[in-house]
Structure formats: structure tokens, C-alpha cells
Design a protein around this motif. Structure first.
Motif, mmCIF file in Angstrom:
data_model
loop_
_atom_site.group_PDB
_atom_site.id
_atom_site.type_symbol
_atom_site.label_atom_id
_atom_site.label_comp_id
_atom_site.label_asym_id
_atom_site.label_seq_id
_atom_site.Cartn_x
_atom_site.Cartn_y
_atom_site.Cartn_z
ATOM 1 N N SER A 11 0.811 -1.201 0.000
ATOM 2 C CA SER A 11 0.000 0.000 0.000
ATOM 3 C C SER A 11 0.845 1.251 0.000
ATOM 4 C CB SER A 11 -0.893 0.006 1.234
ATOM 5 O OG SER A 11 -0.096 0.016 2.396
ATOM 6 N N ASN A 69 -1.505 7.560 9.895
ATOM 7 C CA ASN A 69 -0.721 8.202 8.838
ATOM 8 C C ASN A 69 0.767 8.188 9.157
ATOM 9 O OD1 ASN A 69 -2.965 8.703 7.312
ATOM 10 N ND2 ASN A 69 -3.084 10.896 7.777
ATOM 11 N N ILE A 128 -4.937 -0.116 6.602
ATOM 12 C CA ILE A 128 -3.472 -0.155 6.686
ATOM 13 C C ILE A 128 -2.857 -1.434 6.128
ATOM 14 C CG2 ILE A 128 -3.140 -1.194 8.980
ATOM 15 C CD1 ILE A 128 -1.224 1.223 9.533
ATOM 16 N N GLU A 183 2.211 4.821 8.481
ATOM 17 C CA GLU A 183 2.396 4.584 7.049
ATOM 18 C C GLU A 183 3.605 5.360 6.518
ATOM 19 O OE1 GLU A 183 -1.959 3.322 5.406
ATOM 20 O OE2 GLU A 183 -1.500 5.464 5.336
ATOM 21 N N ASP A 184 3.768 6.581 7.005
ATOM 22 C CA ASP A 184 4.910 7.385 6.549
ATOM 23 C C ASP A 184 6.244 6.748 6.930
ATOM 24 O OD1 ASP A 184 3.199 9.200 5.496
ATOM 25 O OD2 ASP A 184 3.356 10.639 7.153
#
Ligand SMILES: Nc1ncnc2c1ncn2[C@@H]1O[C@H](COP(=O)(O)OP(=O)(O)OP(=O)(O)O)[C@@H](O)[C@H]1O
Ligand SMILES: Nc1ncnc2c1ncn2[C@@H]1O[C@H](COP(=O)(O)OP(=O)(O)O)[C@@H](O)[C@H]1O
Ligand code: SF4
Ligand code: SF4
Ligand SMILES: [Mg+2]
Ligand SMILES: [Mg+2]
Lengths: 353, 366
Positions: free
Chosen positions: B15, B223, B249, B226-227
């Protein structure tokens, strides 16, 4: 639920007379760090047979509101003012004795954590029986039969045997059911459920919500369901109250709140949650910043430090306190003019939900 | 599923790292392989005859494969063994049996220097942003602790590195000397994340990292996770009970029940076409924030309580609560569910289902 979008004040969702009316409720706690304004001018009505959902982040004053309605701050340092009128009687003005007489019978409460409401050293049955005997002059055996019936009603298997077990012998879901049985044993007219399923798995949550809806249909009671889960209110509530920093920021029938919300905080809540029922988005859109201090809340609009619309200089969000007309059908605590809010929702927010 | 051939169109496994150059999706190298992993907790002996008590079968035979950069979501009801699985994989708990291969090497039961080296590569982020941070330590020493424990001296010194990390996770580096109670729940979770990424691990087990946070803050932390996954090329095992967050996620999702994986598939497939009756019930139980849809939706209600992992049901462990068993199967078919254990979802399954009668739900579940 079909005409909800065009409601005028007279034509609300079907429902009976106003059962509970809260006006300008304030609850403050003196602490070492200063005065915590946990609830700061809250107003709403609830009609007979309806369900009000109260949503908001942790610390926004949801539980304090429910404890104040239950009269649980009597004899504490909490400072309470305003009006809580139940069926025309001002609960804040009642004597302690009278309040005890009504608590449990008129208004009952279901808590998030059943272990804090059930006494560990008494059997589940004893506790339901006691709750019943407080309000009914009847024999122990009749009360026991009533308790067994209630446990059966809330779906506890083998209630005649389970009634003699202790809370620790029940699973989390069963304890929650037992507490609901205890809350409903006196046919209360109002049930306040404070995060009744937050500690439970979704599968058990589905069972409990189903149970609450069924019991409400059967008994015609009103429900206040407090939660931070917008899915739970979508399923349960006719009317929704969104709280932020101890105040209502938006209130309306469920359809309006989900399909035509007008407050930037409500928009933020809807935008920030990942949606299982929509196409997956690449990146979540959080509300920036953190919830405010209730000791020294921000000036002007309490949401302004986190609001993406605050920079419009015409509004003066950091200086001017937006009002909230609780008597309107869909009140919104925001300085953006109503037409403009509706336009922003339609053009900027809705496409991204 | 063969490595290097690219996934079928419409499927995406990574993703966070979709390349600008188009649709070619590179399958990363295999990082972790878990095969038939079991973790039983012995119980204290009890009763007159002092016979050994039955153990808690917290994890009872699970297999999966994780590629570099991938996120595996693990969902299931409380007590189904999610955390135990995570802790066992990280060698924080010794497994009862089964194997864990990390970068091709069996790491089951490694000790001493090898274990220390492994600890550099694997980290954990916990649910409880309150309980998992020592209240008497400053943020600086909490985030710097892994360097001290591993006796590593980063370039420029520990303090500068810690402040860089704090900045990276969105904390003010000037708050280096503050204590955990001075931070909100979301900020504490950022501290936990900073601590976990300091040693540049490859694998992080996130155990309910956002469950205790409000929705608006939850999204901030998701977020961030994910970063940093992109920045540091991290592989995640993401344990949670919130099915919406897991869908967001994860690349792949495993659904656990009583210590076993019931179903494992690509995220979109698991949510779009769930085949196990338990997955279907789980998804249908999630209330959607959409009253009109909620009014139309039929819910698959599970009856009864979760059985005990000490004495799990015979045959298929789900049969005592399975709606398909109850409503759709013949007597003969039921006998099979009660007697025969469905085959374990294999480690390289594309879409694995541990059910004798797997198939789509009668009505859409979402
Ligand atoms: N140290 C232990 N000793 C005995 N039993 C244990 C131990 N740790 C966990 N268990 C049991 O193992 C099972 C799995 O527990 P685990 O914590 O892995 O569940 P989980 O899926 O993470 O649940 P939750 O969603 O509540 O965090 C449970 O029945 C639990 O009671
Ligand atoms: N007894 C108390 N003394 C001081 N502060 C309190 C007390 N009870 C609640 N508060 C504060 O009041 C605010 C609102 O709390 P609460 O109603 O529990 O929030 P929630 O919306 O999460 O239910 C919080 O800031 C909380 O810390
Ligand atoms: S009053 Fe201003 S800051 Fe407050 S919600 Fe409205 S636009 Fe945002
Ligand atoms: S094997 Fe049988 S009992 Fe188990 S999930 Fe499948 S249908 Fe249900
Ligand atoms: Mg609360
Ligand atoms: Mg756990």
C-alpha cells in the motif's frame, strides 16, 4: 426517517412528549490545577421512546453529563448549575431521599465497565433482586423470579442456575447483559448507556445493541447512548448530539447529522475515520492538533485551534464565541453563516466522504 | 503466488510504496515465515490428584509468510491469541512448537548474541500509551533506551539522534526532558513509535497501536505509521480489533479464532469476498456510520460466548457458534464439522480458508 432532511421544528421524527429536558447544564470540578469546566452550558431534549446518541472525543464531557443526570455528583465537590427536568420535575432541585426513590425506577444507567457497577462479593442474582426490591414491596421469591425472567430476557443462558453465580464467573458480554438486566428490572422510563459496548468485541457489541433495541421496543423507554463510535449511533439513535470541550456543537436528527452535517468538527469526525463500506482511500484525513484543555479553553470558538475554516477574517473565530440556539431543530455552534455551511458541506466535504 | 511474477491486476500488495512508474508491482523478498506455530501456556496444577492441568492453547498452529515492506493485519475477538502470536514471533515468548524463519534463517529459540542482534531488527509498539512508558523516565531516556541497551552510539551522539527521531514522529524535540504524564494519549503513542524505530528495525509488531485513541487522533497515528513504513522500509504485523483500521493499513489480513487462522487473504479480497463464516459474521457485526445503510443491513449474529482456549471445541473450533453450521448444513455435514479439524491455512496461501464448507455469505456483509 424519510422526511428528515426538510424538518421544521414541529415535524420531528415521530415520538412522544418531551421526557427529559436539559437546559444550560454546567458541571465544574475545582482541582489543584484550576477549575475544570467539564460541561459548560449544555441543552437538549429527549422525547419518550426515542434514542439520543451523544458523541465526542474522550474528555468532551459525555460521562459527566450522564452522571449529573443520574445525580451522582451529590455530596461531591462538583459545582452544578442549570436545569435537568424529567417529566416536568427538576431533578437538581429534588431532595436526596426523593432522588434515591426515582433513581433506578425513572432513570437507570448502564456503564462501560460492568465490573465497576456489579459488586464482586454478591451473586449476580442478589444484585438484580436488590435493585428490584428497592422499588417494589414484594416477597424475596417474587423478586427472584423477576430477576430470573430479566436474565432470561437479556439472553443469559440457563438463568435459573446462572443467577447464583458471581460476576467473575461471567464473561464480559454476559456481565454487560447482567448489568442491563439490573438497569431494566424496574422498567425505567429512561436508560442512559455510557459506552455500553466500548470494551466488547464487535460480535458481542452486535448482540448487546440488538438487545437494547429489542427491549426499547418492548418497554417504550427512552435511551441516551453515549459513545465515540459513529457506527453505533448510526445504528441506534434517532437524534444525535455532538459534543466538543464540554459543549454541544451540533444537534439534529440522525439523517441530518450523517447526510447534511454543518459543523466543521462533525465534518472532521466523519472525514477522519477509515470507512469499510467505501472505496479505500490512500491517506486518512485526521483532525489536526489535540483536544483542548478544559481549565483554560481556547478563546472564541473552542474548536478554532484545530479548525481548517478559522482563517476567514470576517468570522473572527479566535475572538467571537459562537452561539447555540438549542430551541432550533438543527442547531450548530459555528460562526460560518448557515447557507455558507451548507454550501461548504456540499461542495468540499461531501465529495470526500 | 509466485515471487517476481507480479500480482494479478487489481491487486496491490504494497500500500505505502506504489511506484510512480506505473502498475508494475514488485514483490519484495520474503522476510518472515511462520509455520505451524503454537504457544501453549501451562496452567497451575489443581485438584486432589495433582494431575497436570490442561494448558491454555493461546496460539494453536498458525502459518503465514511476510514479504519486505508488507503489512499483515491480524484481527479477531479478544483472547483469540493475537498478542501472543506477536510476542512469540518476536521471541519475547518461547514458542511451544513450530518454526519462525527470519530472512531465511530459523530463529526459533536463538539466544545470547544472536538474540541480541535479532532484537535490533524487530520491535514492538504497544496498545497502552499509558502503561508501556515508564512514568519516571524522561522522553529523552525512553526513546534513547534502545541505544543504551544495545550499546550503540549513533553518529552525533544519542541526544541528537533522539531529537531527530522525536521530530520525525511529530514531537517537539525541545520536550526531550519532559515526562510521559505531560503528554496526551496520541503524543505518547508517538513516543512509543520513536522508541521502536530508533535502531532502524526491519520488522515491527504493532499491537493495537491506535485502539486507545480517539478517531481524530487515530488517523494522525495511522498516517505516521504509514509514513515511517515508507521512509524506513518497514514490515508490519498490525494487530487490532478495529476492522476498518485494519482494512485501511493492511496489504493482507489474517482472521484468528481460538488460536487459529480462520481465513487469510489480500485485503480487498478478504473484505470484498470473505469465504469463512466467521469472517462474514465479524464483518457484518461492524456498525457502519451510515444510518440508511444500517437500516437495510442484515446482521449475522453469533450466538453464545467464545469457548475457552483451554478446552476448545472438537473438529472445527468455530462449530459451536457457526451460523452456517446451525442454519445451512445437513446432519451429515455437521458431523464432519464436529469431528474433523479443517486443514490449516498454509503459509503461502493466496486466499486460505480453514472451513469444510467455505463459500460466500448468503447476503452481502458490508
Ligand atoms: N501468560 C499467560 N498465561 C496464561 N494464559 C495466557 C497468558 N497470556 C495470554 N494467555 C491466554 O491466551 C489467550 C490469548 O491471549 P492474547 O493476549 O494473545 O489474546 P489477544 O487476541 O491479544 O486478545 P485482546 O484482543 O484481548 O488483546 C487468552 O485466553 C489469554 O487469557
Ligand atoms: N471528578 C472529577 N474531577 C475533576 N475532573 C473531572 C472529574 N470527572 C471528570 N473530569 C474531567 O471532566 C472532563 C470530561 O470528562 P468525561 O465526561 O468523563 O469525558 P468523556 O466525554 O470522555 O466521557 C475531563 O476533562 C475529565 O478529566
Ligand atoms: S466558529 Fe470558526 S473555528 Fe469554530 S467551527 Fe466555525 S469556522 Fe471553525
Ligand atoms: S467447518 Fe463447519 S463449523 Fe467450521 S466454519 Fe466451516 S461450516 Fe462452520
Ligand atoms: Mg466517558
Ligand atoms: Mg492483545
Amino acid at each position: 426517517m424519510s422526511t428528515a432532511l426538510s424538518v421544521e421544528s414541529e415535524e420531528r421524527a415521530p415520538g412522544g412528549d418531551v421526557l427529559l429536558s436539559v437546559r444550560d447544564l454546567r458541571v465544574r470540578f475545582p482541582t489543584e490545577d484550576g477549575l475544570v469546566k467539564a460541561v459548560d452550558g449544555l441543552s437538549f431534549d429527549l422525547r419518550q421512546g426515542e434514542t439520543l446518541g451523544i458523541v465526542g472525543e474522550s474528555g468532551s464531557g459525555k460521562s459527566v453529563t450522564s452522571q449529573a443526570i443520574m445525580g451522582l455528583y451529590r455530596g461531591t465537590r462538583a459545582e452544578i448549575s442549570g436545569l435537568i427536568s424529567f417529566d416536568g420535575v427538576d431533578l437538581l432541585g429534588l431532595g436526596d431521599e426523593e432522588l434515591r426513590r426515582r433513581r433506578g425506577k425513572d432513570v437507570a444507567m448502564v456503564f462501560q465497565d460492568p465490573l465497576s457497577a456489579l459488586h464482586p462479593y454478591y451473586t449476580v442474582g442478589n444484585q438484580v433482586v436488590e435493585a428490584y426490591l428497592v422499588h417494589h414491596e414484594t416477597s424475596k421469591s417474587a423478586a427472584r423470579q423477576r430477576a430470573i425472567d430479566m436474565l432470561d430476557r437479556v439472553g443469559i443462558p440457563n438463568p435459573a442456575k446462572r443467577i447464583d453465580q458471581y460476576p467473575h464467573e461471567f464473561s464480559g458480554g454476559m456481565r454487560q447483559r447482567a448489568m442491563i438486566a439490573m438497569a431494566l428490572v424496574n422498567d425505567p422510563r429512561l436508560v442512559i448507556a455510557d459506552e455500553p459496548t466500548t470494551a466488547l468485541d464487535v460480535t458481542v457489541q452486535a448482540q448487546i445493541l440488538d438487545l437494547l433495541v429489542g427491549l426499547q421496543k418492548e418497554f417504550g423507554s427512552s435511551i441516551i447512548i453515549i459513545t465515540h463510535d459513529l457506527g453505533v449511533v448510526a445504528e441506534m439513535a434517532n437524534e444525535i448530539l455532538v459534543m466538543y470541550a464540554g459543549r454541544a456543537v451540533e444537534r439534529g436528527v440522525a439523517e441530518e447529522l450523517f447526510y447534511a452535517p454543518e459543523h466543521p468538527y462533525t465534518w472532521g469526525l466523519l472525514q477522519s475515520m477509515p470507512r469499510m463500506d467505501r472505496l479505500r482511500i490512500e491517506r486518512l484525513r485526521p483532525i489536526p492538533g489535540n483536544p483542548p484543555s478544559l481549565i483554560s479553553p481556547p478563546s472564541g470558538c473552542a474548536f478554532h485551534p484545530r479548525c481548517t475554516f478559522r482563517d476567514d477574517a470576517r468570522l473572527g473565530c479566535a475572538q467571537v464565541e459562537p452561539g447555540f440556539d438549542a430551541d432550533r431543530p438543527h442547531p450548530v455552534r459555528c460562526l460560518i453563516p448557515p447557507d455558507e455551511r451548507i454550501r461548504i458541506f456540499q461542495t468540499q466535504i461531501r465529495p470526500s466522504l | 503466488m509466485s515471487a517476481g511474477q507480479g500480482a494479478p491486476p487489481g491487486r496491490r500488495r504494497f500500500s505505502g510504496r506504489r511506484t510512480q512508474t506505473g502498475n508494475r508491482i514488485e514483490l519484495g523478498e520474503v522476510l518472515l515465515e511462520v509455520e505451524d506455530l503454537k504457544k501453549y501456556f501451562p496452567m497451575k496444577t489443581s485438584g486432589l490428584f495433582r494431575r497436570p492441568a490442561d494448558p491454555v492453547k493461546a496460539v494453536d498452529g498458525i502459518s503465514f509468510r511476510l514479504r519486505k515492506g508488507e503489512t499483515l493485519g491480524v484481527v479477531g475477538e479478544s483472547g483469540c491469541g493475537k498478542s501472543t502470536a506477536g510476542r512469540t514471533i518476536l521471541q519475547l515468548l518461547p514458542p511451544t512448537s513450530g518454526s519462525i524463519r527470519y530472512k531465511g534463517r530459523d530463529i526459533t529459540g536463538v539466544t545470547g548474541h544472536d538474540l541480541r542482534m535479532l532484537r535490533l531488527e524487530m520491535q514492538m509498539i504497544f496498545q497502552d500509551p499509558y502503561g508501556s512508558l515508564n512514568p519516571r523516565q524522561t522522553i529523552g531516556s525512553i526513546v534513547g533506551a534502545p541505544f543504551a541497551i544495545q550499546r550503540i552510539d549513533p553518529e552525533g551522539g544519542v541526544k541528537a539522534e533522539v531529537q531527530r527521531l522525536m521530530e520525525r514522529v511529530g514531537l517537539n524535540p525541545e520536550h526531550y526532558n519532559r515526562y510521559p504524564h505531560e503528554f496526551s494519549g496520541g503524543q505518547r503513542q508517538r513516543i512509543g513509535i520513536a522508541r521502536a524505530i530508533g535502531l532502524r528495525p526491519s520488522l515491527i509488531v504493532c499491537d493495537e497501536p491506535v485502539s486507545a485513541l480517539d478517531v481524530s487522533i487515530q488517523a494522525q497515528v495511522v498516517n505516521l505509521l504509514e509514513d515511517i513504513q515508507n521512509d524506513f522500509d518497514l514490515t508490519y504485523v498490525f494487530v487490532a480489533h478495529d476492522l476498518s483500521v485494519v482494512r485501511h493499513i493492511s496489504d493482507r489480513v489474517a482472521v484468528m479464532y481460538l488460536g487459529k487462522i480462520m481465513e487469510m487473504a489480500d485485503r480487498d479480497e478478504l473484505y470484498g469476498d470473505p469465504l469463512h463464516p466467521y469472517t462474514q459474521a465479524l464483518l457484518s457485526a461492524v456498525p457502519l456510520p451510515d444510518p440508511r445503510k444500517e437500516n437495510r443491513r442484515a446482521r449475522i449474529l453469533l450466538t453464545g460466548d467464545l469457548p475457552s482456549p483451554i478446552n476448545p471445541p472438537s473438529g472445527c473450533v468455530f462449530h459451536t457458534r457457526c451460523p452456517r453450521f446451525r442454519e445451512e448444513l445437513t446432519e451429515q455435514e455437521r458431523t464432519r464439522c464436529v469431528k474433523e479439524v479443517p486443514a490449516q491455512v498454509p503459509l503461502d496461501a493466496d486466499h486460505g480458508v480453514a472451513c469444510h464448507y467455505a463459500g460466500p455469505a448468503a447476503a452481502p456483509v458490508l
